[in-house]
Design a protein around this motif. Sequence first.
Motif, PDB file in Angstrom:
ATOM      1  N   PHE A   1       0.857  -1.309   0.130  1.00 55.04           N
ATOM      2  CA  PHE A   1       0.180   0.162  -0.014  1.00 55.04           C
ATOM      3  C   PHE A   1       0.932   1.303   0.045  1.00 55.04           C
ATOM      4  CE2 PHE A   1       0.476  -0.659   4.607  1.00 55.04           C
ATOM      5  CZ  PHE A   1       0.447   0.606   5.030  1.00 55.04           C
ATOM      6  N   ARG A   2       2.188   1.137   0.305  1.00 57.29           N
ATOM      7  CA  ARG A   2       3.059   2.282   0.212  1.00 57.29           C
ATOM      8  C   ARG A   2       3.705   2.471  -1.076  1.00 57.29           C
ATOM      9  NH1 ARG A   2       4.320  -0.414   4.912  1.00 57.29           N
ATOM     10  NH2 ARG A   2       3.573   0.656   6.917  1.00 57.29           N
ATOM     11  N   SER A   3       3.402   1.577  -2.257  1.00 61.17           N
ATOM     12  CA  SER A   3       3.843   1.460  -3.433  1.00 61.17           C
ATOM     13  C   SER A   3       5.435   1.125  -3.641  1.00 61.17           C
ATOM     14  CB  SER A   3       3.797   2.744  -4.068  1.00 61.17           C
ATOM     15  OG  SER A   3       2.322   3.325  -4.160  1.00 61.17           O
ATOM     16  N   ARG A   4       5.567   0.130  -2.508  1.00 58.48           N
ATOM     17  CA  ARG A   4       6.823  -0.580  -2.381  1.00 58.48           C
ATOM     18  C   ARG A   4       6.591  -1.898  -2.907  1.00 58.48           C
ATOM     19  NH1 ARG A   4       8.891   1.485   3.470  1.00 58.48           N
ATOM     20  NH2 ARG A   4       7.209   0.076   3.748  1.00 58.48           N
ATOM     21  N   PRO A   5       7.632  -2.522  -3.718  1.00 53.79           N
ATOM     22  CA  PRO A   5       7.681  -3.958  -4.135  1.00 53.79           C
ATOM     23  C   PRO A   5       7.530  -4.884  -2.684  1.00 53.79           C
ATOM     24  CG  PRO A   5       9.133  -2.923  -5.068  1.00 53.79           C
ATOM     25  CD  PRO A   5       8.910  -1.979  -4.043  1.00 53.79           C
ATOM     26  N   PHE A   6       6.557  -6.025  -2.896  1.00 50.22           N
ATOM     27  CA  PHE A   6       6.550  -6.909  -1.838  1.00 50.22           C
ATOM     28  C   PHE A   6       7.915  -7.691  -1.503  1.00 50.22           C
ATOM     29  CE2 PHE A   6       1.969  -7.309  -3.148  1.00 50.22           C
ATOM     30  CZ  PHE A   6       1.552  -6.681  -1.966  1.00 50.22           C
TER      31      PHE A   6
ATOM     32  N   ASN B   1      -0.682 -12.541   5.583  1.00 51.39           N
ATOM     33  CA  ASN B   1       0.202 -12.021   4.676  1.00 51.39           C
ATOM     34  C   ASN B   1       0.435 -10.540   5.098  1.00 51.39           C
ATOM     35  OD1 ASN B   1       0.856 -13.358   2.231  1.00 51.39           O
ATOM     36  ND2 ASN B   1      -1.571 -13.378   1.819  1.00 51.39           N
ATOM     37  N   GLN B   2      -0.699 -10.078   5.834  1.00 52.29           N
ATOM     38  CA  GLN B   2      -0.483  -8.701   6.276  1.00 52.29           C
ATOM     39  C   GLN B   2       0.167  -8.496   7.562  1.00 52.29           C
ATOM     40  OE1 GLN B   2      -1.860  -5.951   4.661  1.00 52.29           O
ATOM     41  NE2 GLN B   2      -1.691  -4.470   5.942  1.00 52.29           N
ATOM     42  N   VAL B   3       0.016  -9.472   8.685  1.00 52.03           N
ATOM     43  CA  VAL B   3       0.655  -9.038  10.038  1.00 52.03           C
ATOM     44  C   VAL B   3       1.299 -10.276  10.628  1.00 52.03           C
ATOM     45  CG1 VAL B   3       0.004  -8.540  12.245  1.00 52.03           C
ATOM     46  CG2 VAL B   3      -1.319  -7.632  10.321  1.00 52.03           C
ATOM     47  N   LEU B   4       0.618 -11.631  10.474  1.00 54.76           N
ATOM     48  CA  LEU B   4       1.094 -12.831  11.282  1.00 54.76           C
ATOM     49  C   LEU B   4       2.283 -13.397  10.409  1.00 54.76           C
ATOM     50  CD1 LEU B   4      -2.204 -14.284  12.438  1.00 54.76           C
ATOM     51  CD2 LEU B   4      -0.822 -12.651  13.674  1.00 54.76           C
ATOM     52  N   GLY B   5       2.386 -13.436   9.196  1.00 50.29           N
ATOM     53  CA  GLY B   5       3.469 -13.998   8.453  1.00 50.29           C
ATOM     54  C   GLY B   5       4.855 -13.484   8.823  1.00 50.29           C
ATOM     55  N   LYS B   6       5.981 -14.597   8.761  1.00 50.03           N
ATOM     56  CA  LYS B   6       7.173 -14.123   9.065  1.00 50.03           C
ATOM     57  C   LYS B   6       7.578 -12.974   8.102  1.00 50.03           C
ATOM     58  CE  LYS B   6      11.925 -16.252   8.829  1.00 50.03           C
ATOM     59  NZ  LYS B   6      12.482 -17.578   8.433  1.00 50.03           N
ATOM     60  N   THR B   7       7.550 -13.170   6.708  1.00 54.11           N
ATOM     61  CA  THR B   7       7.706 -11.782   5.721  1.00 54.11           C
ATOM     62  C   THR B   7       6.064 -11.202   5.766  1.00 54.11           C
ATOM     63  OG1 THR B   7       9.325 -13.410   4.866  1.00 54.11           O
ATOM     64  CG2 THR B   7       8.622 -11.353   3.361  1.00 54.11           C
TER      65      THR B   7
END
Length: 151
Positions: free
Chosen positions: A43-48, A111-117
């Motif tokens: 959402f900040r326009s940076r690559p995942f 994906n948003q919060v809980l994952g390692k990445t």
Amino acid sequence: KQVQSKFRKFQAVLPRVIDKGLKQAGFQLLYIIRTKTAKGLDFRSRPFAPYSEGYLKKLQREGRATKVDLFYSGRMLGALTPSSKTIRKTGTNKVSVNFSNSQMLQRALFNQVLGKTKREFFGFNDRTEKIIAKQFNRFVAKEFRKARLWV
């Protein structure tokens, strides 16, 4: 008497226009989230962050795309459809954007919060807020012109 009449009309039209404009803003935010995610941007326009080596190998074995766009089966982003189930008025001058499927909500939460990445796709930044606010103001002005509240 004319001013009084216009004022009464304004009071009657304003709540409906704001509610309609807020829902429209919710739909626009949903579209922006889906578009940025499909491009592989948060959402900040940076690559995942990149996928792990193991997951990349799995995707390659299955013949799937290895671009980081959070798209595997399409079910998670498919649960972000523009509908009355996903975009709701939640209070005075508030609208919430949700997933229509609780299982996909859990996947998104990972994906948003809980994952390692973390791959934060569900949100908005100042730039997005300004774009939506500008569109909201245009919508309100257009509705007022339609109701002949101002020229």
